[in-house]
Design a protein around this motif. Structure first.
Motif, PDB file in Angstrom:
ATOM      1  N   GLY A  50      25.663  12.669  13.867  1.00 34.87           N
ATOM      2  CA  GLY A  50      25.787  11.425  13.099  1.00 34.87           C
ATOM      3  C   GLY A  50      25.273  11.585  11.677  1.00 34.87           C
ATOM      4  O   GLY A  50      25.917  11.146  10.725  1.00 34.87           O
ATOM      5  N   PHE A  51      24.111  12.243  11.525  1.00 38.89           N
ATOM      6  CA  PHE A  51      23.573  12.450  10.170  1.00 38.89           C
ATOM      7  C   PHE A  51      24.477  13.373   9.352  1.00 38.89           C
ATOM      8  O   PHE A  51      24.662  13.153   8.151  1.00 38.89           O
ATOM      9  CB  PHE A  51      22.136  12.971  10.219  1.00 38.89           C
ATOM     10  N   ALA A  52      25.069  14.396   9.987  1.00 38.43           N
ATOM     11  CA  ALA A  52      26.006  15.280   9.279  1.00 38.43           C
ATOM     12  C   ALA A  52      27.231  14.483   8.817  1.00 38.43           C
ATOM     13  O   ALA A  52      27.686  14.640   7.679  1.00 38.43           O
ATOM     14  CB  ALA A  52      26.426  16.442  10.181  1.00 38.43           C
ATOM     15  N   LEU A  53      27.737  13.608   9.684  1.00 40.33           N
ATOM     16  CA  LEU A  53      28.913  12.802   9.332  1.00 40.33           C
ATOM     17  C   LEU A  53      28.580  11.783   8.243  1.00 40.33           C
ATOM     18  O   LEU A  53      29.399  11.527   7.351  1.00 40.33           O
ATOM     19  CB  LEU A  53      29.469  12.121  10.580  1.00 40.33           C
ATOM     20  N   LEU A  54      27.375  11.205   8.311  1.00 40.54           N
ATOM     21  CA  LEU A  54      26.951  10.290   7.237  1.00 40.54           C
ATOM     22  C   LEU A  54      26.924  11.034   5.912  1.00 40.54           C
ATOM     23  O   LEU A  54      27.415  10.524   4.903  1.00 40.54           O
ATOM     24  CB  LEU A  54      25.542   9.760   7.522  1.00 40.54           C
ATOM     25  N   PRO A  59      31.224   7.256   7.634  1.00 40.93           N
ATOM     26  CA  PRO A  59      30.322   6.332   8.328  1.00 40.93           C
ATOM     27  C   PRO A  59      30.825   5.842   9.687  1.00 40.93           C
ATOM     28  O   PRO A  59      30.008   5.613  10.587  1.00 40.93           O
ATOM     29  CB  PRO A  59      30.150   5.168   7.343  1.00 40.93           C
ATOM     30  N   GLN A  60      32.141   5.700   9.877  1.00 40.41           N
ATOM     31  CA  GLN A  60      32.624   5.237  11.183  1.00 40.41           C
ATOM     32  C   GLN A  60      32.400   6.294  12.258  1.00 40.41           C
ATOM     33  O   GLN A  60      31.914   5.985  13.348  1.00 40.41           O
ATOM     34  CB  GLN A  60      34.097   4.841  11.117  1.00 40.41           C
ATOM     35  N   ALA A  61      32.730   7.540  11.944  1.00 39.70           N
ATOM     36  CA  ALA A  61      32.497   8.626  12.900  1.00 39.70           C
ATOM     37  C   ALA A  61      30.999   8.801  13.138  1.00 39.70           C
ATOM     38  O   ALA A  61      30.569   9.065  14.270  1.00 39.70           O
ATOM     39  CB  ALA A  61      33.114   9.926  12.380  1.00 39.70           C
ATOM     40  N   ALA A  62      30.193   8.624  12.081  1.00 42.84           N
ATOM     41  CA  ALA A  62      28.739   8.713  12.228  1.00 42.84           C
ATOM     42  C   ALA A  62      28.235   7.624  13.167  1.00 42.84           C
ATOM     43  O   ALA A  62      27.438   7.897  14.071  1.00 42.84           O
ATOM     44  CB  ALA A  62      28.068   8.588  10.859  1.00 42.84           C
ATOM     45  N   ALA A  77      14.926   7.240  18.837  1.00 48.07           N
ATOM     46  CA  ALA A  77      14.604   6.433  17.652  1.00 48.07           C
ATOM     47  C   ALA A  77      15.439   6.809  16.432  1.00 48.07           C
ATOM     48  O   ALA A  77      15.981   5.931  15.752  1.00 48.07           O
ATOM     49  CB  ALA A  77      13.113   6.547  17.330  1.00 48.07           C
ATOM     50  N   ASN A  78      15.569   8.112  16.147  1.00 48.80           N
ATOM     51  CA  ASN A  78      16.279   8.498  14.919  1.00 48.80           C
ATOM     52  C   ASN A  78      17.755   8.110  14.964  1.00 48.80           C
ATOM     53  O   ASN A  78      18.379   7.932  13.926  1.00 48.80           O
ATOM     54  CB  ASN A  78      16.092   9.985  14.591  1.00 48.80           C
ATOM     55  N   ALA A  79      18.318   7.927  16.159  1.00 45.15           N
ATOM     56  CA  ALA A  79      19.714   7.484  16.256  1.00 45.15           C
ATOM     57  C   ALA A  79      19.854   6.047  15.748  1.00 45.15           C
ATOM     58  O   ALA A  79      20.869   5.696  15.145  1.00 45.15           O
ATOM     59  CB  ALA A  79      20.224   7.609  17.689  1.00 45.15           C
ATOM     60  N   TYR A  80      18.831   5.212  15.983  1.00 43.50           N
ATOM     61  CA  TYR A  80      18.880   3.834  15.472  1.00 43.50           C
ATOM     62  C   TYR A  80      18.764   3.831  13.950  1.00 43.50           C
ATOM     63  O   TYR A  80      19.411   3.018  13.278  1.00 43.50           O
ATOM     64  CB  TYR A  80      17.761   2.982  16.079  1.00 43.50           C
ATOM     65  N   TYR A  81      17.947   4.726  13.410  1.00 46.02           N
ATOM     66  CA  TYR A  81      17.802   4.847  11.954  1.00 46.02           C
ATOM     67  C   TYR A  81      19.161   5.201  11.345  1.00 46.02           C
ATOM     68  O   TYR A  81      19.632   4.560  10.398  1.00 46.02           O
ATOM     69  CB  TYR A  81      16.757   5.918  11.647  1.00 46.02           C
ATOM     70  N   GLY A  82      19.810   6.222  11.914  1.00 44.24           N
ATOM     71  CA  GLY A  82      21.122   6.628  11.419  1.00 44.24           C
ATOM     72  C   GLY A  82      22.168   5.544  11.624  1.00 44.24           C
ATOM     73  O   GLY A  82      22.999   5.302  10.740  1.00 44.24           O
ATOM     74  N   LEU A  83      22.121   4.881  12.784  1.00 45.37           N
ATOM     75  CA  LEU A  83      23.071   3.794  13.051  1.00 45.37           C
ATOM     76  C   LEU A  83      22.925   2.696  12.003  1.00 45.37           C
ATOM     77  O   LEU A  83      23.921   2.160  11.508  1.00 45.37           O
ATOM     78  CB  LEU A  83      22.841   3.236  14.460  1.00 45.37           C
TER      79      LEU A  83
END
Length: 138
Positions: A50-54, A59-62, A77-83
């Motif tokens: 997700g962070f690589a895609l961001l 952003p949609q793929a992320a 937790a870090n997935a919520y930050y990226g989301l």
């Protein structure tokens, strides 16, 4: 053979993290997709994808990658930050706020720098939403 697969997974994962830090997002994405082929249930791989895609302005793929990470491990937790960052990029500040609040709740052990940035994002998004609501009432 399983030991070789584990070491390949770990090697690719570690290399991908270094590439992410170097902002080589496409190279990181390729390695993380390989990690996910080898270990589809590894939430950290989905979150880092997700962070690589961001970083690659997708952003949609992320968002989808972060949601997969959360589905695999609801306390990632870090997935919520990226989301939250993905939702902000997609223009949905309400969802971004919810995800960032989840990050702050779950991410108490995360770095102080990330905590500070998360609180700053919340403040900024709440202010933007307040301005939008105020403008809509005029």
């Amino acid at each position: 053979e399983p030991a070789a697969a584990v070491s390949e997974t770990q090697r690719h994962f570690d290399a991908a993290v270094l590439l992410l830090h170097a902002r080589r997002f496409d190279d990181a994405r390729v390695l993380l997709q390989r990690v996910i082929e080898l270990e589809p249930a590894l939430p950290e791989a989905h979150a880092n994808l997700g962070f690589a895609l961001l970083g690659a302005q997708q952003p949609q793929a992320a968002r989808d990658a972060f949601e997969r990470a959360i589905a695999l491990r609801p306390a990632q937790a870090n997935a919520y930050y990226g989301l939250a960052l993905a939702q902000e990029s997609l223009g949905d500040l309400e969802l971004a706020l919810g995800a960032m609040r989840s990050y702050l709740h779950l991410g108490r052990g995360e770095s102080e720098d990330h905590q500070r940035r998360a609180r700053a994002a919340l403040w900024e998004w709440e202010a933007q939403l307040g301005e939008r609501r105020h403008a809509a009432r005029r």
